[in-house]
Design an enzyme around this catalytic site. Structure first.
Site, PDB file in Angstrom:
ATOM      1  N   LYS A  23       0.424  -1.360  -0.135  1.00 48.47           N
ATOM      2  CA  LYS A  23      -0.113   0.004  -0.266  1.00 48.47           C
ATOM      3  C   LYS A  23       0.746   1.735  -0.438  1.00 48.47           C
ATOM      4  O   LYS A  23       2.056   1.087   0.273  1.00 48.47           O
ATOM      5  CB  LYS A  23      -0.449   0.223   0.824  1.00 48.47           C
ATOM      6  CG  LYS A  23      -2.384   0.855   1.263  1.00 48.47           C
ATOM      7  CD  LYS A  23      -3.171   0.053   0.250  1.00 48.47           C
ATOM      8  CE  LYS A  23      -4.560   1.054   0.021  1.00 48.47           C
ATOM      9  NZ  LYS A  23      -5.438  -0.116  -0.478  1.00 48.47           N
TER      10      LYS A  23
ATOM     11  N   ASP B  45      -7.395   4.092  -4.571  1.00 47.07           N
ATOM     12  CA  ASP B  45      -8.089   3.838  -3.098  1.00 47.07           C
ATOM     13  C   ASP B  45      -8.198   5.330  -2.583  1.00 47.07           C
ATOM     14  O   ASP B  45      -9.072   6.040  -3.465  1.00 47.07           O
ATOM     15  CB  ASP B  45      -7.378   3.939  -2.203  1.00 47.07           C
ATOM     16  CG  ASP B  45      -7.195   3.060  -1.107  1.00 47.07           C
ATOM     17  OD1 ASP B  45      -8.030   1.976  -0.392  1.00 47.07           O
ATOM     18  OD2 ASP B  45      -7.406   3.603  -0.033  1.00 47.07           O
TER      19      ASP B  45
END
Ligand code: NDP
Ligand code: 2IT
Length: 451
Positions: A130, A170
């Site tokens: 991430k 995201d």
């Protein structure tokens, strides 16, 4: 046996917290996984000797970097960039980028950790990562967003690649940001590859990637509901968020015959007792994606709806709740309100939207509950399908991608049932998802030696 597992959890968490002080979201995500896999680990003591959980909770690599850029007034701005490459045992690192002022190392590590298990569940060969920045895209001009993305990618490109690490979107990173990031990557590396997913359809993107997370949430919820003889048809659905995941979760729920009565953003929520229809849904798409406005404007346009500033939607009576905004948005009082309102199913679109005590209350009251790592995996799975299409230099039809997405969500549900169902036939989806995700990654790590 239970005592051993409990002891293992407490000793493990004490070490993790001492080693990663102040990283509350990371502690929370790890505790939930360790809670599920500890009985399996103590039954297989060689996993303790191999320090498998210690290895899984130590990122393979953390990259933190300065992102300098110049705003429209000519002033210098400095943000912080991150990429946490958590685990590459089953494939190249894969996971989204989040641009939001709350981004910090703890949030990046919790998301990268969750991603590792989620990607394992997808059945596709993808490791977990991430990244992101504390940059806030809200209120910025397109040029400011572009300059930020170019500066961010100038550093990030040193650490990613189609066989190394493949970022995507995201919170705060959608088609516009992926475009600017891809443009700069291509310019610096002089290669046109599938190193980012969520790309535009004309330049390597996959059909259905924008829809995939929200649609997948509903496909997963359908599977859970069907196990109890229930479905979306004629049900009332509360959705939180109004971004990418919320938009397409709402769309699919409507298409499956449900009435979607709420949406939200970080300022409040709207309640429309008549439910969204095609026109209202299109207005939300325009409002949030083209105008980048606030959800309160929905209630200004449609007077049947009310706007509740500073509140979350969980006090509204619903059959199905789809939290699709952010972490820890269902706390214990929200869970109690959902239970009292007669909710039958909580299916997570966001990552870790439900706090541990709220999960316990929801499961304790017998509601169907699925963790995001299982039910929101359709997004990253379709990113995996985008990578495949890029590699074979082909483009699949919408129907082909949708059929793969359906199969993957079905298979994730089956894995949760396989590993999470007790003697009485009750499925604990948290346990099932964590154990299924863990077994595959742990096995791959063992095969590859101490690296
Ligand atoms: P978007 O940026 O498109 O939308 C995010 C939405 O959540 C916005 O409505 C935003 O409101 C709201 N939100 C953000 N932060 C908060 C907060 N602190 N409190 C209340 N509301 C908040 O992001 P996505 O839809 O892509 O992501 C939503 C969730 O889904 C995240 O948890 C993400 O990690 C997860 N997810 C996303 C996937 C994807 O493919 N995009 C895949 C799997 C999971 P506001 O405009 O006020 O900020
Ligand atoms: O949380 C997630 O799974 C995502 N943000 C999507 C990641 C991806 O690589 O598509």
């Amino acid at each position: 046996m239970a005592l051993n597992a409990d002891k293992f959890i407490e000793a493990f968490m004490a070490n993790l917290i001492a080693k990663n002080p102040g990283e509350n979201e990371f502690h929370q995500a790890v505790r939930v996984v360790v809670g599920s896999v500890a009985p399996y680990i103590v039954e297989n003591p060689w996993l303790i000797e191999e320090k498998i959980m210690e290895r899984m909770t130590e990122p393979e690599r953390v990259i933190m970097f300065r992102v300098p850029w110049i705003d429209d007034r000519g002033d210098i701005q400095i943000n912080r960039g991150f990429r946490v490459q958590m685990n590459s045992a089953i494939g190249p690192y894969k996971g989204g980028l989040r641009f939001h002022p709350s981004v910090n190392l703890s949030i990046m590590k919790f998301l990268a950790f969750e991603q590792t298990f989620k990607n394992s569940l997808t059945t596709l060969p993808m490791g977990g990562a991430k990244g992101g920045s504390d940059f806030n895209p809200r209120g910025k001009s397109n040029n400011e967003v572009m300059r930020f993305c170019q500066s961010f990618m100038t550093e990030l490109q040193k650490h990613i690649g189609q066989d190394t690490d493949v970022p995507a979107g995201d919170i705060g990173v959608g088609g516009r940001e992926i475009g600017y990031l891809f443009g700069q990557y291509k310019r610096l590396r002089n290669e046109f590859t599938g190193t980012l997913t969520g790309k535009g359809l004309a330049w390597g993107g996959s059909l259905l990637r924008p829809e995939a997370t929200g649609f997948g949430v509903c496909y997963f919820a359908e599977e859970m509901l069907a196990s109890k003889g229930l479905g979306f048809k004629d049900s009332v659905v509360a959705v939180s968020g109004a971004g990418n995941v919320a938009q397409y979760a709402a769309r699919k729920a409507m298409d499956l015959g449900a009435k979607v009565v709420t949406l939200s953003d970080s300022n409040g929520f709207i309640y429309d007792p008549d439910g969204l229809d095609d026109e209202k849904w299109k207005f939300v798409m325009f409002l949030k994606n083209a105008r980048r406005g606030r959800i309160s404007e929905y209630a200004e346009k449609y007077p049947t709806a009310s706007y509740y500033p500073g509140k979350r939607p969980w006090g509204i009576k619903c059959d199905i709740a789809l939290p699709c905004a952010t972490q820890n948005e269902i706390e214990i009082d929200d869970a109690k309100a959902l239970i009292e309102g007669g909710c039958r199913c909580v299916c997570e679109g966001a990552n870790m939207p439900t706090t541990p005590d709220a999960i316990a209350a929801i499961q304790g009251a017998g509601l169907l509950y699925s963790p995001g790592k299982a039910s929101n995996a359709g997004g990253v799975a379709t990113s995996g399908l985008e990578m495949t299409q890029n590699s074979i230099r082909q483009k699949w039809t919408r129907e082909e991608v949708d059929s793969h997405l359906h199969t993957i969500m079905h298979d994730i549900h089956s894995a949760c049932v396989q590993y999470g169902t007790d003697e009485n036939g009750n499925t604990d989806y948290v346990k099932g998802a964590n154990i299924a995700g863990f077994i595959k990654v742990a096995g791959a790590m063992m095969d590859q030696g101490l690296v």
